[in-house]
Write a protein that holds these residues in place. Structure first.
Motif, PDB file in Angstrom:
ATOM      1  N   VAL A   6      14.731  22.157   1.389  1.00 14.02           N
ATOM      2  CA  VAL A   6      13.495  22.621   1.829  1.00 14.02           C
ATOM      3  C   VAL A   6      12.370  21.919   1.803  1.00 14.02           C
ATOM      4  O   VAL A   6      11.668  21.761   2.884  1.00 14.02           O
ATOM      5  CB  VAL A   6      13.311  24.247   1.020  1.00 14.02           C
ATOM      6  CG1 VAL A   6      11.982  24.657   1.499  1.00 14.02           C
ATOM      7  CG2 VAL A   6      14.606  24.984   1.412  1.00 14.02           C
ATOM      8  N   GLN A   7      12.154  21.240   0.692  1.00 12.45           N
ATOM      9  CA  GLN A   7      10.981  20.512   0.866  1.00 12.45           C
ATOM     10  C   GLN A   7      11.025  19.244   1.708  1.00 12.45           C
ATOM     11  O   GLN A   7       9.886  18.919   2.710  1.00 12.45           O
ATOM     12  CB  GLN A   7      10.618  19.679  -0.623  1.00 12.45           C
ATOM     13  CG  GLN A   7      10.322  20.630  -1.458  1.00 12.45           C
ATOM     14  CD  GLN A   7       9.435  21.735  -1.180  1.00 12.45           C
ATOM     15  OE1 GLN A   7       8.350  21.710  -0.749  1.00 12.45           O
ATOM     16  NE2 GLN A   7       9.890  22.939  -1.136  1.00 12.45           N
ATOM     17  N   LYS A  21       5.186  21.272  -5.606  1.00 11.70           N
ATOM     18  CA  LYS A  21       3.708  21.483  -5.727  1.00 11.70           C
ATOM     19  C   LYS A  21       3.115  20.032  -5.134  1.00 11.70           C
ATOM     20  O   LYS A  21       2.247  19.906  -4.495  1.00 11.70           O
ATOM     21  CB  LYS A  21       3.238  21.424  -7.116  1.00 11.70           C
ATOM     22  CG  LYS A  21       1.857  21.549  -7.416  1.00 11.70           C
ATOM     23  CD  LYS A  21       1.223  22.663  -6.724  1.00 11.70           C
ATOM     24  CE  LYS A  21      -0.455  22.276  -7.124  1.00 11.70           C
ATOM     25  NZ  LYS A  21      -1.045  23.289  -6.057  1.00 11.70           N
ATOM     26  N   GLN A  22       3.718  18.729  -5.247  1.00 14.90           N
ATOM     27  CA  GLN A  22       3.526  17.657  -5.045  1.00 14.90           C
ATOM     28  C   GLN A  22       3.700  17.758  -3.386  1.00 14.90           C
ATOM     29  O   GLN A  22       2.505  17.203  -2.563  1.00 14.90           O
ATOM     30  CB  GLN A  22       4.661  16.618  -5.476  1.00 14.90           C
ATOM     31  CG  GLN A  22       4.751  16.270  -6.858  1.00 14.90           C
ATOM     32  CD  GLN A  22       5.546  15.440  -7.437  1.00 14.90           C
ATOM     33  OE1 GLN A  22       5.970  14.310  -6.542  1.00 14.90           O
ATOM     34  NE2 GLN A  22       6.209  15.827  -8.645  1.00 14.90           N
ATOM     35  N   GLY A  67       0.983  -1.099  -0.119  1.00 12.68           N
ATOM     36  CA  GLY A  67      -0.148   0.034  -0.136  1.00 12.68           C
ATOM     37  C   GLY A  67       0.754   1.127  -0.179  1.00 12.68           C
ATOM     38  O   GLY A  67       1.862   1.278  -0.321  1.00 12.68           O
ATOM     39  N   GLY A  68       0.248   2.284   0.062  1.00 10.91           N
ATOM     40  CA  GLY A  68       1.029   3.626   0.160  1.00 10.91           C
ATOM     41  C   GLY A  68       0.305   4.415  -0.747  1.00 10.91           C
ATOM     42  O   GLY A  68      -0.406   4.195  -1.588  1.00 10.91           O
ATOM     43  N   THR A  69       0.632   5.612  -0.646  1.00 10.30           N
ATOM     44  CA  THR A  69       0.197   6.716  -1.631  1.00 10.30           C
ATOM     45  C   THR A  69       1.365   7.435  -2.455  1.00 10.30           C
ATOM     46  O   THR A  69       2.570   7.741  -1.580  1.00 10.30           O
ATOM     47  CB  THR A  69      -0.341   7.923  -0.984  1.00 10.30           C
ATOM     48  OG1 THR A  69      -1.613   7.533  -0.194  1.00 10.30           O
ATOM     49  CG2 THR A  69      -1.079   8.931  -1.919  1.00 10.30           C
ATOM     50  N   ASN A  70       1.395   7.593  -3.855  1.00  7.73           N
ATOM     51  CA  ASN A  70       2.607   7.978  -4.354  1.00  7.73           C
ATOM     52  C   ASN A  70       2.192   9.441  -4.956  1.00  7.73           C
ATOM     53  O   ASN A  70       1.246   9.450  -5.689  1.00  7.73           O
ATOM     54  CB  ASN A  70       2.894   6.954  -5.777  1.00  7.73           C
ATOM     55  CG  ASN A  70       3.919   7.455  -6.489  1.00  7.73           C
ATOM     56  OD1 ASN A  70       4.442   8.251  -6.331  1.00  7.73           O
ATOM     57  ND2 ASN A  70       3.923   6.670  -7.427  1.00  7.73           N
ATOM     58  N   TYR A  71       2.910  10.524  -4.791  1.00  5.41           N
ATOM     59  CA  TYR A  71       2.655  11.708  -5.505  1.00  5.41           C
ATOM     60  C   TYR A  71       3.598  12.177  -6.249  1.00  5.41           C
ATOM     61  O   TYR A  71       3.658  13.075  -6.967  1.00  5.41           O
ATOM     62  CB  TYR A  71       2.771  12.755  -4.035  1.00  5.41           C
ATOM     63  CG  TYR A  71       1.277  12.666  -3.217  1.00  5.41           C
ATOM     64  CD1 TYR A  71       0.423  13.758  -3.732  1.00  5.41           C
ATOM     65  CD2 TYR A  71       1.262  12.098  -2.337  1.00  5.41           C
ATOM     66  CE1 TYR A  71      -0.617  13.801  -2.907  1.00  5.41           C
ATOM     67  CE2 TYR A  71      -0.075  11.939  -1.639  1.00  5.41           C
ATOM     68  CZ  TYR A  71      -0.846  12.699  -1.908  1.00  5.41           C
ATOM     69  OH  TYR A  71      -2.137  12.651  -1.226  1.00  5.41           O
ATOM     70  N   ALA A  72       4.255  11.157  -6.643  1.00  8.05           N
ATOM     71  CA  ALA A  72       5.604  11.279  -7.914  1.00  8.05           C
ATOM     72  C   ALA A  72       4.841  11.425  -9.197  1.00  8.05           C
ATOM     73  O   ALA A  72       4.288  10.702  -9.516  1.00  8.05           O
ATOM     74  CB  ALA A  72       6.512  10.287  -7.630  1.00  8.05           C
ATOM     75  N   TYR A  73       5.847  12.246  -9.950  1.00  7.43           N
ATOM     76  CA  TYR A  73       5.280  12.695 -11.273  1.00  7.43           C
ATOM     77  C   TYR A  73       6.772  12.369 -11.990  1.00  7.43           C
ATOM     78  O   TYR A  73       7.792  12.901 -11.754  1.00  7.43           O
ATOM     79  CB  TYR A  73       4.931  13.713 -11.540  1.00  7.43           C
ATOM     80  CG  TYR A  73       3.174  13.997 -11.315  1.00  7.43           C
ATOM     81  CD1 TYR A  73       2.454  13.736 -12.106  1.00  7.43           C
ATOM     82  CD2 TYR A  73       2.951  14.309  -9.944  1.00  7.43           C
ATOM     83  CE1 TYR A  73       1.048  14.030 -12.047  1.00  7.43           C
ATOM     84  CE2 TYR A  73       1.496  14.383  -9.486  1.00  7.43           C
ATOM     85  CZ  TYR A  73       0.949  14.239 -10.379  1.00  7.43           C
ATOM     86  OH  TYR A  73      -0.395  14.319 -10.294  1.00  7.43           O
ATOM     87  N   LEU A  94       0.424  17.959   1.802  1.00  6.71           N
ATOM     88  CA  LEU A  94       0.421  18.591   3.080  1.00  6.71           C
ATOM     89  C   LEU A  94      -1.135  19.154   3.218  1.00  6.71           C
ATOM     90  O   LEU A  94      -1.341  19.030   4.397  1.00  6.71           O
ATOM     91  CB  LEU A  94       1.687  19.488   3.305  1.00  6.71           C
ATOM     92  CG  LEU A  94       2.848  18.983   3.488  1.00  6.71           C
ATOM     93  CD1 LEU A  94       3.665  20.094   3.727  1.00  6.71           C
ATOM     94  CD2 LEU A  94       2.898  18.059   4.776  1.00  6.71           C
ATOM     95  N   ALA A  95      -1.732  19.766   2.085  1.00  5.25           N
ATOM     96  CA  ALA A  95      -2.991  20.387   2.103  1.00  5.25           C
ATOM     97  C   ALA A  95      -4.041  19.180   2.220  1.00  5.25           C
ATOM     98  O   ALA A  95      -5.109  19.348   2.857  1.00  5.25           O
ATOM     99  CB  ALA A  95      -3.214  20.995   0.722  1.00  5.25           C
TER     100      ALA A  95
END
Length: 181
Positions: free
Chosen positions: A85-86, A29-30, A1-7, A35-36
């Motif tokens: 920073v990210q 942006k990812q 499982g897990g969530t992928n925000y990578a592009y 975080l939002a």
């Protein structure tokens, strides 16, 4: 499982991406998107890997004459700082387990050899990774962030490809960039 925000092809903070697509979300942006809309738990593990597209895009801009070598180097160092920073943003939001990689040593790539820029790409890869590592050590402890030296790992198998089952390490497998289509 897990969530992928990578592009794929995404850059750290600059647009367009490495193939010229301005719609690809940057790493910034990812992280903003994540975080939002998510709450970080103590068991979450974050893997943050970026930098290759920044080195390639800036090198191509230099080779095309749209930026100077000085700008190229400054942009790559800034990309390393921006990635740190990210990671700090994720840590400040509560992330306790973060794995980070920068770029591998692109001088070892068939692309570097094809364009005859091994020395430049080595310098750029090291500069991005060094800035990332320096900025990560400021205010972050090793218990929260682990840096994996992907350059070292690639150097191992590129230096002795047969030891890892590779029979071709000097010819490009693909000579185009995935445009996301």
């Amino acid at each position: 499982g897990g969530t992928n925000y990578a592009y794929g092809n995404a850059r750290i903070s600059a647009t367009p991406d490495v193939v010229g697509n301005a719609n690809t979300p940057t790493v910034v942006k990812q992280v903003d998107t994540f975080l939002a809309s998510n709450k970080i738990t103590n068991d979450d593990i974050f893997v943050v890997s970026a930098g290759v597209s920044d080195v390639i895009a800036n090198t191509n801009a230099f080779l095309n004459g749209t930026i100077t070598e000085e700008q190229l180097k400054a942009n790559v160092v800034q990309a390393g700082a921006d990635l740190a920073v990210q990671v700090r943003r994720l840590n400040s939001a509560g992330a306790k387990h973060i794995v980070v990689t920068g770029t591998y040593d692109l001088s070892r790539s068939p692309w570097a050899k094809a364009i005859n820029k091994e020395a430049l790409l080595s310098t750029l890869s090291i500069a991005l990774n060094n800035k990332l590592k320096i900025d990560l050590t400021d205010n972050l402890t090793g218990k929260q962030v682990m840096y994996i030296d992907v350059a070292y790992e690639v150097n191992l198998f590129e230096g002795s490809p047969g030891s890892f089952g590779f029979t071709n390490s000097d010819k490009p497998v693909c000579n185009s960039v995935d445009t996301g289509a």
